[in-house]
Design a protein around this motif. Structure first.
Motif, PDB file in Angstrom:
ATOM      1  N   GLN A 171      45.066  11.318  -3.114  1.00 28.96           N
ATOM      2  CA  GLN A 171      44.629  12.678  -3.425  1.00 28.96           C
ATOM      3  C   GLN A 171      44.665  13.570  -2.185  1.00 28.96           C
ATOM      4  O   GLN A 171      44.879  14.781  -2.291  1.00 28.96           O
ATOM      5  CB  GLN A 171      43.231  12.683  -4.039  1.00 28.96           C
ATOM      6  N   TRP A 172      44.486  12.967  -1.005  1.00 36.21           N
ATOM      7  CA  TRP A 172      44.534  13.746   0.234  1.00 36.21           C
ATOM      8  C   TRP A 172      45.978  14.108   0.581  1.00 36.21           C
ATOM      9  O   TRP A 172      46.238  15.191   1.141  1.00 36.21           O
ATOM     10  CB  TRP A 172      43.877  12.965   1.369  1.00 36.21           C
ATOM     11  N   GLY A 173      46.904  13.221   0.250  1.00 38.43           N
ATOM     12  CA  GLY A 173      48.312  13.536   0.445  1.00 38.43           C
ATOM     13  C   GLY A 173      48.734  14.702  -0.414  1.00 38.43           C
ATOM     14  O   GLY A 173      49.481  15.594   0.019  1.00 38.43           O
ATOM     15  N   VAL A 174      48.240  14.724  -1.648  1.00 39.36           N
ATOM     16  CA  VAL A 174      48.507  15.841  -2.557  1.00 39.36           C
ATOM     17  C   VAL A 174      47.922  17.124  -1.991  1.00 39.36           C
ATOM     18  O   VAL A 174      48.541  18.192  -2.048  1.00 39.36           O
ATOM     19  CB  VAL A 174      47.917  15.544  -3.953  1.00 39.36           C
ATOM     20  N   ALA A 175      46.731  17.014  -1.406  1.00 37.47           N
ATOM     21  CA  ALA A 175      46.029  18.198  -0.899  1.00 37.47           C
ATOM     22  C   ALA A 175      46.777  18.884   0.237  1.00 37.47           C
ATOM     23  O   ALA A 175      46.830  20.108   0.317  1.00 37.47           O
ATOM     24  CB  ALA A 175      44.619  17.819  -0.445  1.00 37.47           C
ATOM     25  N   ILE A 176      47.369  18.085   1.146  1.00 33.78           N
ATOM     26  CA  ILE A 176      47.986  18.671   2.338  1.00 33.78           C
ATOM     27  C   ILE A 176      49.499  18.829   2.231  1.00 33.78           C
ATOM     28  O   ILE A 176      50.133  19.330   3.154  1.00 33.78           O
ATOM     29  CB  ILE A 176      47.652  17.851   3.602  1.00 33.78           C
ATOM     30  N   GLN A 177      50.086  18.422   1.104  1.00 34.22           N
ATOM     31  CA  GLN A 177      51.546  18.431   0.988  1.00 34.22           C
ATOM     32  C   GLN A 177      52.149  19.807   1.245  1.00 34.22           C
ATOM     33  O   GLN A 177      53.147  19.943   1.950  1.00 34.22           O
ATOM     34  CB  GLN A 177      51.976  17.935  -0.389  1.00 34.22           C
ATOM     35  N   ASP A 178      51.534  20.846   0.707  1.00 27.33           N
ATOM     36  CA  ASP A 178      52.114  22.186   0.840  1.00 27.33           C
ATOM     37  C   ASP A 178      51.900  22.792   2.219  1.00 27.33           C
ATOM     38  O   ASP A 178      52.476  23.832   2.538  1.00 27.33           O
ATOM     39  CB  ASP A 178      51.515  23.115  -0.230  1.00 27.33           C
ATOM     40  N   LEU A 179      51.102  22.141   3.067  1.00 26.32           N
ATOM     41  CA  LEU A 179      50.862  22.676   4.412  1.00 26.32           C
ATOM     42  C   LEU A 179      52.096  22.549   5.299  1.00 26.32           C
ATOM     43  O   LEU A 179      52.242  23.278   6.276  1.00 26.32           O
ATOM     44  CB  LEU A 179      49.688  21.949   5.069  1.00 26.32           C
ATOM     45  N   GLU A 180      52.970  21.601   4.954  1.00 26.33           N
ATOM     46  CA  GLU A 180      54.189  21.352   5.747  1.00 26.33           C
ATOM     47  C   GLU A 180      53.832  21.247   7.232  1.00 26.33           C
ATOM     48  O   GLU A 180      54.298  22.022   8.069  1.00 26.33           O
ATOM     49  CB  GLU A 180      55.216  22.460   5.506  1.00 26.33           C
ATOM     50  N   LEU A 181      52.990  20.268   7.543  1.00 27.02           N
ATOM     51  CA  LEU A 181      52.479  20.097   8.904  1.00 27.02           C
ATOM     52  C   LEU A 181      53.593  19.850   9.915  1.00 27.02           C
ATOM     53  O   LEU A 181      53.430  20.160  11.101  1.00 27.02           O
ATOM     54  CB  LEU A 181      51.473  18.947   8.932  1.00 27.02           C
ATOM     55  N   GLY A 182      54.709  19.302   9.468  1.00 30.19           N
ATOM     56  CA  GLY A 182      55.832  19.079  10.370  1.00 30.19           C
ATOM     57  C   GLY A 182      56.304  20.369  11.015  1.00 30.19           C
ATOM     58  O   GLY A 182      56.680  20.387  12.195  1.00 30.19           O
ATOM     59  N   LYS A 183      56.287  21.454  10.232  1.00 31.39           N
ATOM     60  CA  LYS A 183      56.691  22.755  10.778  1.00 31.39           C
ATOM     61  C   LYS A 183      55.714  23.220  11.849  1.00 31.39           C
ATOM     62  O   LYS A 183      56.107  23.816  12.860  1.00 31.39           O
ATOM     63  CB  LYS A 183      56.772  23.791   9.651  1.00 31.39           C
ATOM     64  N   TYR A 184      54.433  22.940  11.629  1.00 33.76           N
ATOM     65  CA  TYR A 184      53.412  23.363  12.609  1.00 33.76           C
ATOM     66  C   TYR A 184      53.600  22.604  13.921  1.00 33.76           C
ATOM     67  O   TYR A 184      53.615  23.202  15.002  1.00 33.76           O
ATOM     68  CB  TYR A 184      52.017  23.115  12.047  1.00 33.76           C
ATOM     69  N   PHE A 185      53.781  21.280  13.850  1.00 32.82           N
ATOM     70  CA  PHE A 185      53.939  20.478  15.056  1.00 32.82           C
ATOM     71  C   PHE A 185      55.260  20.762  15.755  1.00 32.82           C
ATOM     72  O   PHE A 185      55.397  20.525  16.960  1.00 32.82           O
ATOM     73  CB  PHE A 185      53.818  18.989  14.722  1.00 32.82           C
ATOM     74  N   ALA A 186      56.234  21.290  15.002  1.00 35.83           N
ATOM     75  CA  ALA A 186      57.524  21.641  15.598  1.00 35.83           C
ATOM     76  C   ALA A 186      57.534  23.065  16.134  1.00 35.83           C
ATOM     77  O   ALA A 186      58.550  23.537  16.640  1.00 35.83           O
ATOM     78  CB  ALA A 186      58.634  21.472  14.560  1.00 35.83           C
ATOM     79  N   GLY A 187      56.393  23.740  16.015  1.00 30.22           N
ATOM     80  CA  GLY A 187      56.286  25.102  16.518  1.00 30.22           C
ATOM     81  C   GLY A 187      56.878  26.158  15.601  1.00 30.22           C
ATOM     82  O   GLY A 187      57.070  27.309  16.006  1.00 30.22           O
ATOM     83  N   LYS A 188      57.162  25.783  14.337  1.00 33.33           N
ATOM     84  CA  LYS A 188      57.754  26.728  13.397  1.00 33.33           C
ATOM     85  C   LYS A 188      56.715  27.400  12.509  1.00 33.33           C
ATOM     86  O   LYS A 188      57.057  28.192  11.631  1.00 33.33           O
ATOM     87  CB  LYS A 188      58.786  26.000  12.521  1.00 33.33           C
ATOM     88  N   LYS A 189      55.448  27.053  12.732  1.00 31.89           N
ATOM     89  CA  LYS A 189      54.362  27.663  11.976  1.00 31.89           C
ATOM     90  C   LYS A 189      53.203  27.940  12.927  1.00 31.89           C
ATOM     91  O   LYS A 189      52.824  27.062  13.713  1.00 31.89           O
ATOM     92  CB  LYS A 189      53.914  26.745  10.840  1.00 31.89           C
ATOM     93  N   SER A 190      52.642  29.124  12.865  1.00 31.97           N
ATOM     94  CA  SER A 190      51.577  29.508  13.792  1.00 31.97           C
ATOM     95  C   SER A 190      50.232  28.927  13.377  1.00 31.97           C
ATOM     96  O   SER A 190      50.034  28.531  12.216  1.00 31.97           O
ATOM     97  CB  SER A 190      51.466  31.037  13.856  1.00 31.97           C
ATOM     98  N   LYS A 191      49.288  28.919  14.331  1.00 31.85           N
ATOM     99  CA  LYS A 191      47.935  28.451  14.033  1.00 31.85           C
ATOM    100  C   LYS A 191      47.281  29.331  12.990  1.00 31.85           C
ATOM    101  O   LYS A 191      46.559  28.860  12.114  1.00 31.85           O
ATOM    102  CB  LYS A 191      47.085  28.456  15.310  1.00 31.85           C
ATOM    103  N   GLU A 192      47.547  30.629  13.090  1.00 33.27           N
ATOM    104  CA  GLU A 192      46.948  31.585  12.156  1.00 33.27           C
ATOM    105  C   GLU A 192      47.424  31.320  10.729  1.00 33.27           C
ATOM    106  O   GLU A 192      46.641  31.356   9.776  1.00 33.27           O
ATOM    107  CB  GLU A 192      47.291  33.025  12.568  1.00 33.27           C
ATOM    108  N   GLN A 193      48.720  31.046  10.576  1.00 33.60           N
ATOM    109  CA  GLN A 193      49.269  30.769   9.251  1.00 33.60           C
ATOM    110  C   GLN A 193      48.688  29.475   8.692  1.00 33.60           C
ATOM    111  O   GLN A 193      48.308  29.407   7.511  1.00 33.60           O
ATOM    112  CB  GLN A 193      50.791  30.666   9.322  1.00 33.60           C
ATOM    113  N   LEU A 194      48.609  28.448   9.552  1.00 35.94           N
ATOM    114  CA  LEU A 194      48.054  27.174   9.109  1.00 35.94           C
ATOM    115  C   LEU A 194      46.588  27.333   8.720  1.00 35.94           C
ATOM    116  O   LEU A 194      46.143  26.787   7.705  1.00 35.94           O
ATOM    117  CB  LEU A 194      48.185  26.129  10.214  1.00 35.94           C
TER     118      LEU A 194
END
Length: 375
Positions: A171-194
């Motif tokens: 259920q936690w995987g379902v919860a965070i799936q749309d966050l696309e955390l890979g983009k955040y760690f790759a610098g393609k998503k800002s802290k504000e957006q996350l």
């Protein structure tokens, strides 16, 4: 095991294949009525009654049999709510009833993930781009290598271990799936957006955690810990079961993955063909199908996502007959067989291997183009 070979369809056959499935869908949709409404109302009541009885028994946790029965019933309630009620209602399968309880756009389910995120990642992304590499986030869920076409990385060596953790925390995987955390760690998503994307998830998470791990345990007074553990176990039962059913519907041996080029001029017939080749079914009895949310008929669900899932069993008879006439493999098997194939994929593709090149399906693309021109 020899790979199943599907017959290549001509443009005319592809159009006829789509037309036959469209006709089946139209017939069933025109037949929806009182029996379907009664069914989902009974499922709704079953979810509520099993939850009430299960939680009530947990309040008697000083008796070990009561704790076991309460945990089991609460687990059943959560499975039914997530799979046969929530998942299917959110697909709009019962919007025709005009009942606010079964409105696909407003239903919120008993899980830490928000319904709005699910409608985006599952209803839109997954069902539109089923098994298309780079477009369907459900292909490995960003953490598992399940197809040879996925590029191997050292990280995958441990996937036999963390796939079990993923199942326990599904259920936690379902919860965070749309966050696309890979983009955040790759610098393609800002802290504000996350941070903005996290707000609704955190609000839903707090509500679920307070309900299961504070409110009901606190109401039990001195039995706080047994009730807490019962809720934890019930959520775990639901998570493992959901993981098993979903993975058996998407990652068995004969399920295919596709190149983005299949979307070029994709017609109804070729879309149906992609859904068929990207899915697999589970055999079993009526109770098994209900407890799987009828996702044991994953092929029919991918073909007809907005048709009430209780109809999939009857539809599967004609779908199989159509597939046989057109030389297309209808992937089905027992839970043991299909889950064994899933485990085989997890183990096999954890090991180092050269990534298989995912080529354009030129034959299908050409047939689609001919079909388009003929229309």
């Amino acid at each position: 095991m020899a790979k199943i070979q599907n017959r290549q369809l001509t443009a005319e056959e592809l159009a006829q294949f789509g037309a036959e499935l469209d006709a089946l869908r139209a017939r069933v949709q025109a037949d929806l009525g009182e029996k379907d409404a009664k069914y989902i109302e009974n499922i709704y009541k079953s979810v509520r009654y099993t939850e009430i009885i299960g939680r009530g028994l947990l309040f008697l946790s000083f008796l070990p049999p009561a704790w076991l029965a309460g945990t089991a019933l609460l687990g059943v309630s959560k499975i039914l709510e997530n799979m046969e009620l929530g998942h299917n209602v959110m697909h709009g399968q019962y919007d025709w009833m005009r009942d606010s309880r079964f409105n696909g756009k407003s239903y919120e389910w008993d899980i830490v993930g928000t319904a709005d995120n699910w409608r985006k990642t599952h209803n839109f992304k997954h069902h539109t781009y089923t098994n298309i590499k780079g477009m369907d986030d459900d292909v490995g869920y960003g953490i598992l290598r399940l197809f040879p076409e996925q590029r191997w990385q050292p990280f995958y060596l441990a996937q036999p271990i963390y796939s079990v953790i993923f199942a326990a925390l599904f259920q936690w995987g379902v919860a965070i799936q749309d966050l696309e955390l890979g983009k955040y760690f790759a610098g393609k998503k800002s802290k504000e957006q996350l941070r903005a994307e996290l707000k609704p998830i955190w609000a839903k998470t707090k509500k679920q955690l307070l309900k299961d791990y504070l409110l009901f345990p606190a109401l039990a007074g001195p039995l706080f810990l047994p009730v807490f553990l019962g809720n934890l176990a019930a959520n775990g039962i639901r998570n493992f079961w959901t993981f098993t059913i979903i993975f058996c519907g998407h990652f068995t041996t004969d399920v295919e993955i596709f190149h983005k080029s299949v979307l070029e001029n994709e017609t109804r017939g070729s879309w149906y063909l992609r859904q068929l080749r990207g899915s697999s079914n589970l055999t079993g009895g009526k109770l098994f199908h209900i407890m799987s949310g009828n996702l044991s008929h994953q092929i029919e669900h991918h073909l007809f996502p907005d048709i009430p899932a209780r109809r999939y069993a009857e539809m599967s008879v004609e779908v199989q007959e159509i597939c046989q006439r057109y030389g297309q493999h209808y992937n089905k098997g027992s839970l043991v067989k299909q889950f064994g194939q899933v485990c085989g994929r997890i183990l096999r593709y954890a090991l180092p291997s050269k990534s298989k090149v995912l080529k354009d399906d030129k034959a299908m693309a050409q047939a689609v183009m001919v079909e388009k021109l003929a229309a």
